[in-house]
Write a protein that holds these residues in place. Structure first.
Motif, PDB file in Angstrom:
ATOM      1  N   LEU A 295       0.851  -1.186   0.000  1.00 15.58           N
ATOM      2  CA  LEU A 295       0.000   0.000   0.000  1.00 15.58           C
ATOM      3  C   LEU A 295       0.886   1.235   0.000  1.00 15.58           C
ATOM      4  O   LEU A 295       1.738   1.392   0.882  1.00 15.58           O
ATOM      5  CB  LEU A 295      -0.912   0.003   1.228  1.00 15.58           C
ATOM      6  CG  LEU A 295      -1.841   1.211   1.365  1.00 15.58           C
ATOM      7  CD1 LEU A 295      -2.813   1.279   0.195  1.00 15.58           C
ATOM      8  CD2 LEU A 295      -2.596   1.164   2.690  1.00 15.58           C
ATOM      9  N   ILE A 296       0.690   2.093  -0.986  1.00 15.43           N
ATOM     10  CA  ILE A 296       1.400   3.365  -1.063  1.00 15.43           C
ATOM     11  C   ILE A 296       0.356   4.452  -1.263  1.00 15.43           C
ATOM     12  O   ILE A 296      -0.347   4.467  -2.275  1.00 15.43           O
ATOM     13  CB  ILE A 296       2.424   3.408  -2.216  1.00 15.43           C
ATOM     14  CG1 ILE A 296       3.391   2.224  -2.146  1.00 15.43           C
ATOM     15  CG2 ILE A 296       3.194   4.727  -2.189  1.00 15.43           C
ATOM     16  CD1 ILE A 296       4.343   2.131  -3.345  1.00 15.43           C
ATOM     17  N   ILE A 297       0.231   5.350  -0.297  1.00 17.40           N
ATOM     18  CA  ILE A 297      -0.596   6.537  -0.426  1.00 17.40           C
ATOM     19  C   ILE A 297       0.363   7.718  -0.579  1.00 17.40           C
ATOM     20  O   ILE A 297       1.283   7.879   0.232  1.00 17.40           O
ATOM     21  CB  ILE A 297      -1.499   6.735   0.802  1.00 17.40           C
ATOM     22  CG1 ILE A 297      -2.306   5.460   1.095  1.00 17.40           C
ATOM     23  CG2 ILE A 297      -2.422   7.938   0.602  1.00 17.40           C
ATOM     24  CD1 ILE A 297      -3.278   5.068   0.002  1.00 17.40           C
ATOM     25  N   PHE A 298       0.171   8.531  -1.598  1.00 17.18           N
ATOM     26  CA  PHE A 298       1.146   9.590  -1.847  1.00 17.18           C
ATOM     27  C   PHE A 298       0.481  10.839  -2.419  1.00 17.18           C
ATOM     28  O   PHE A 298      -0.517  10.764  -3.150  1.00 17.18           O
ATOM     29  CB  PHE A 298       2.264   9.101  -2.761  1.00 17.18           C
ATOM     30  CG  PHE A 298       1.834   8.688  -4.142  1.00 17.18           C
ATOM     31  CD1 PHE A 298       2.012   9.537  -5.232  1.00 17.18           C
ATOM     32  CD2 PHE A 298       1.274   7.438  -4.373  1.00 17.18           C
ATOM     33  CE1 PHE A 298       1.627   9.150  -6.503  1.00 17.18           C
ATOM     34  CE2 PHE A 298       0.880   7.042  -5.645  1.00 17.18           C
ATOM     35  CZ  PHE A 298       1.061   7.907  -6.718  1.00 17.18           C
ATOM     36  N   ALA A 299       1.031  11.976  -2.041  1.00 17.47           N
ATOM     37  CA  ALA A 299       0.601  13.271  -2.565  1.00 17.47           C
ATOM     38  C   ALA A 299       1.747  13.832  -3.389  1.00 17.47           C
ATOM     39  O   ALA A 299       2.850  14.040  -2.865  1.00 17.47           O
ATOM     40  CB  ALA A 299       0.234  14.218  -1.426  1.00 17.47           C
ATOM     41  N   TYR A 300       1.477  14.082  -4.658  1.00 16.73           N
ATOM     42  CA  TYR A 300       2.503  14.574  -5.565  1.00 16.73           C
ATOM     43  C   TYR A 300       2.137  15.982  -6.032  1.00 16.73           C
ATOM     44  O   TYR A 300       1.036  16.206  -6.553  1.00 16.73           O
ATOM     45  CB  TYR A 300       2.649  13.638  -6.767  1.00 16.73           C
ATOM     46  CG  TYR A 300       3.588  14.179  -7.822  1.00 16.73           C
ATOM     47  CD1 TYR A 300       4.955  14.269  -7.560  1.00 16.73           C
ATOM     48  CD2 TYR A 300       3.111  14.637  -9.040  1.00 16.73           C
ATOM     49  CE1 TYR A 300       5.824  14.793  -8.499  1.00 16.73           C
ATOM     50  CE2 TYR A 300       3.978  15.147  -9.996  1.00 16.73           C
ATOM     51  CZ  TYR A 300       5.331  15.234  -9.718  1.00 16.73           C
ATOM     52  OH  TYR A 300       6.186  15.768 -10.645  1.00 16.73           O
ATOM     53  N   ASP A 301       3.067  16.923  -5.819  1.00 21.11           N
ATOM     54  CA  ASP A 301       2.894  18.315  -6.270  1.00 21.11           C
ATOM     55  C   ASP A 301       1.546  18.875  -5.825  1.00 21.11           C
ATOM     56  O   ASP A 301       0.849  19.552  -6.578  1.00 21.11           O
ATOM     57  CB  ASP A 301       3.037  18.388  -7.790  1.00 21.11           C
ATOM     58  CG  ASP A 301       3.316  19.813  -8.281  1.00 21.11           C
ATOM     59  OD1 ASP A 301       3.688  20.664  -7.445  1.00 21.11           O
ATOM     60  OD2 ASP A 301       3.146  20.068  -9.487  1.00 21.11           O
TER      61      ASP A 301
END
Length: 252
Positions: free
Chosen positions: A3-9
């Motif tokens: 599981l990878i939750i990520f916020a990009y830019d």
């Protein structure tokens, strides 16, 4: 990773925010995150069975993380280790397009995977299921053992909780770790159907997975500032207990 939750830019201070869990059999040994003696630019954990890794960054600002694509009907027991994909990208000088172009038959020899990779300038996701490389749009995204942003319960919840976290005046590691420690069991009607038994789908459905032999081994939080300062935390858990862990922390 599973599981990878990520916020990009997305955040005014951070170019990239990552909260991720690695699920694995408890018997499979690994080293905690550190700079590798043989590749001193890489900061990552290390799988001691095959030598690769599941997620890492470099001092030059490269990032990569991998999740398995759950498809038991096509599993190949003699396939090469997917952890080398992360390692190979981090040690290369190639941009994501060139890295995938140089990957034999776009990774067909491997069991199913999703590979996130990029730098401060751009971020991409590639799956060897559809063999498509897509550039990540600014926003909050989730990746588990299906396709990017496929709305599994833990993906939906993780995206929502990260959005709430990033609305706060300051974003710190602890609330992101709490997202990854969630053991809430969704109702059966919300579970994906991936070719495993219903009992297994239930076991794998929370963000933090526990079972007698398999579960969440590591949680990772990465805060990559727009100033190019990186803060990296990793928690390695006593099997089955999200509250009993050893933690390492790096800043550079």
């Amino acid at each position: 990773m599973c599981l990878i939750i990520f916020a990009y830019d997305y955040h005014p201070r951070y170019r990239l925010v990552v909260a991720a869990n690695r699920d694995e059999f408890y018997e499979r040994t690994a080293r905690p995150a550190a700079f590798w003696p043989d590749e001193p630019l890489i900061l990552a954990g290390r799988d001691l069975k095959e030598g690769g890794t599941w997620m890492g960054v470099t001092r030059e600002g490269r990032f990569a993380g991998l999740t398995n694509f759950r498809d038991p009907s096509s599993y190949k027991p003699d396939a090469p280790s997917r952890g080398h994909l992360v390692q190979n990208y981090l040690t290369s000088r190639l941009d994501p397009e060139s890295f995938i172009a140089n990957l034999a038959d776009k990774g067909a020899a491997y069991n199913g995977f999703n590979l996130l990779m990029g730098t401060y300038d751009s971020l991409y996701c590639f799956s060897n299921r559809d063999k498509q490389l897509c550039e990540i749009e600014p926003g909050i995204h989730g990746l588990s053992n299906g396709r990017l942003n496929e709305p599994w319960p833990k993906v939906r919840q993780g995206i929502k909780k990260m959005a709430d976290c990033l609305q706060q005046d300051s974003c710190t590691a602890e609330p992101l770790f709490r997202i990854m420690a969630d053991q809430e069991q969704p109702p059966d009607q919300d579970l994906p159907r991936t070719g495993v038994s219903l009992e297994t789908e239930r076991m794998l459905s929370p963000a933090f997975v526990t079972s007698p032999r398999y579960g969440t081994r590591v949680s990772t939080v990465i805060l990559a500032e727009r100033s190019q300062r990186i803060r990296f935390w990793e928690r390695s858990f006593v099997p089955g207990n999200p509250h009993d862990f050893n933690e390492v922390h790096f800043e550079f």
